[in-house]
Design a protein around this motif. Structure first.
Motif, short mmCIF file in Angstrom:
data_model
loop_
_atom_site.label_atom_id
_atom_site.label_comp_id
_atom_site.label_asym_id
_atom_site.label_seq_id
_atom_site.Cartn_x
_atom_site.Cartn_y
_atom_site.Cartn_z
N ASP A 31 86.33 -79.03 -4.08
CA ASP A 31 86.54 -80.47 -3.88
C ASP A 31 87.16 -81.11 -5.12
N GLN A 33 89.34 -79.64 -6.93
CA GLN A 33 90.76 -79.34 -6.85
C GLN A 33 91.46 -80.22 -5.81
N ALA A 34 90.73 -80.61 -4.79
CA ALA A 34 91.30 -81.51 -3.80
C ALA A 34 91.66 -82.83 -4.46
N GLU A 35 90.76 -83.30 -5.34
CA GLU A 35 91.04 -84.55 -6.05
C GLU A 35 92.33 -84.43 -6.83
N ALA B 25 92.67 -74.30 -4.75
CA ALA B 25 92.23 -74.47 -3.38
C ALA B 25 91.54 -75.81 -3.20
N LEU B 26 90.92 -76.00 -2.09
CA LEU B 26 90.66 -77.37 -1.72
C LEU B 26 89.44 -77.62 -0.87
N ALA B 27 88.97 -78.77 -1.01
CA ALA B 27 88.07 -79.56 -0.23
C ALA B 27 86.99 -78.92 0.61
N MET B 28 85.78 -78.99 0.13
CA MET B 28 84.66 -78.82 1.04
C MET B 28 84.46 -80.16 1.71
N HIS B 29 84.14 -81.17 0.90
CA HIS B 29 84.00 -82.51 1.46
C HIS B 29 84.85 -83.45 0.64
N THR B 31 85.57 -86.37 -1.64
CA THR B 31 84.75 -87.02 -2.66
C THR B 31 84.73 -88.54 -2.45
N PHE B 34 87.73 -91.24 -2.48
CA PHE B 34 89.02 -90.59 -2.39
C PHE B 34 89.68 -90.72 -1.02
N PHE B 205 97.60 -79.04 1.83
CA PHE B 205 96.13 -79.03 1.79
C PHE B 205 95.56 -77.80 2.48
#
Lengths: 94, 246
Positions: A31, A33-35, B25-29, B31, B34, B205
């Motif tokens: 998460d 890294q998503a940011e 990589a990316l996103a569990m939840h 934030t 955001f 994503f």
């Protein structure tokens, strides 16, 4: 039962393998890294809300995560135990 | 399991680890903060009816079949445990399983809407993981899309007479993947790429997280089957009652 054990072993292998195969990584949360990806796509975006409570430091966060897992695991163990007890009783009654 | 199957698995892993490479990589939840305000409102509005249906279904099941409460608690606890486990993956980052597949297979998708949301709320309040504003969006991915896909897989497996264990495995596997596909979609909608638009952003994503998530989805599938094995050994009576529909 043997089959379950095998499945658990495979699950553990799957988890451990990345640690062996990929050196030089801190396995950070995705998460975070998503940011970063968001900041790349929309550099001017400002997060407009903050979390109400943030665990002070990594240790406390680890504690809370462990508590979450421990409580859940305890409940699962208890319930499976109850079912096993009932199954045994049915066996004896026969 | 037969020897050749084990060998096949091993080959699969070797190939997988050889060709997968390290990438962000990316996103569990999503934030806290955001998601832009309009998307926060949108996802909350989409989510609320599902929560309502979920609550109703949960209340109905516990009222009509109080003997199933233990199994409901088990499904909830399973989600609780699995979503606390951050597991390292082949991309050099960590993410976590969702655990909603088991309950969806047992009780249908709606009960897990409530369970998944409770877990998300707990993590948003105490662990700074996810958030309250993004809870609607996160719940849509983990507590609605995940269970729906798991239940769909379960029905599919039942219809085509696939062995119950494999069905449970794939239900958990795909529910995990679905969660992250929906999360990527939500992020792509909120943050379209400047040149390629939503599609390009979605690929950005989703393309990255897919690799992180696949081994975790497998792990989640395996753990779900382990619990399922226990249940089918010791509580076959409840399971067959659920088979007939509650």
């Amino acid at each position: 039962m043997k089959r379950s054990l095998l499945l658990l072993v495979v699950a553990v292998l799957l988890t451990v393998a990345p640690l062996l195969f990929i050196p030089h990584s801190d396995f950070g949360g995705t998460d975070g890294q998503a940011e970063k990806t968001i900041q790349v796509i929309a550099p001017h975006y400002q997060p407009w809300a903050q979390t109400i409570f943030e665990p002070p430091g990594g240790e406390v966060e680890t504690l809370l995560f462990s508590v979450q897992a421990a409580v859940g695991a305890g409940v699962i163990g208890y319930i499976i135990g109850v079912y096993k007890g009932r199954a045994n009783k049915r066996e004896e009654a026969k | 399991m037969k020897k050749w199957k084990a060998a096949l698995f091993l080959c699969g892993f070797v190939v997988y680890f050889t060709f997968s490479e390290s990438s962000p990589a990316l996103a569990m939840h999503i934030t806290e903060g955001f998601l832009p305000v309009k998307w926060v409102i949108f996802w909350w509005l989409v989510f609320l009816p599902f929560l309502f249906i979920g609550m109703r279904s949960l209340i109905r099941i516990t009222r009509e079949h109080p003997e199933l409460k233990l199994l409901i608690a088990l499904s909830g606890a399973f989600t609780f445990v699995l979503s606390a486990l951050k597991i390292p993956s082949v991309t050099g980052s960590s993410s976590h399983p969702t655990g909603v597949g088991l309950g969806a297979v047992l009780f249908g998708p709606w009960t897990m809407v409530v369970m998944g949301s409770v877990v998300l709320l707990f993590q948003a309040l105490l662990l700074a993981h996810g958030g309250l504003t993004t809870l609607g969006a996160n719940a849509m991915s983990m507590a609605v899309a995940g269970p729906l896909v798991a239940y769909g897989m379960y029905r599919f497996g039942k219809k085509w007479n696939i062995s119950r264990r494999w069905t449970v495995f794939f239900a958990a596997f795909f529910s995990n993947l679905a969660t992250y596909v929906v999360t990527s979609l939500q992020l792509a909608l909120a943050f379209p790429d400047a040149t390629g638009g939503i599609a390009a952003s979605f690929l950005k994503f989703a393309g990255i997280f897919a690799i992180t998530q696949i081994p975790l989805a497998v792990t989640e599938g395996l753990l779900t089957v382990v619990v399922w094995n226990f249940l089918s050994t010791y509580s076959s009576r409840e399971l067959s009652q659920l088979e007939r529909g509650v």
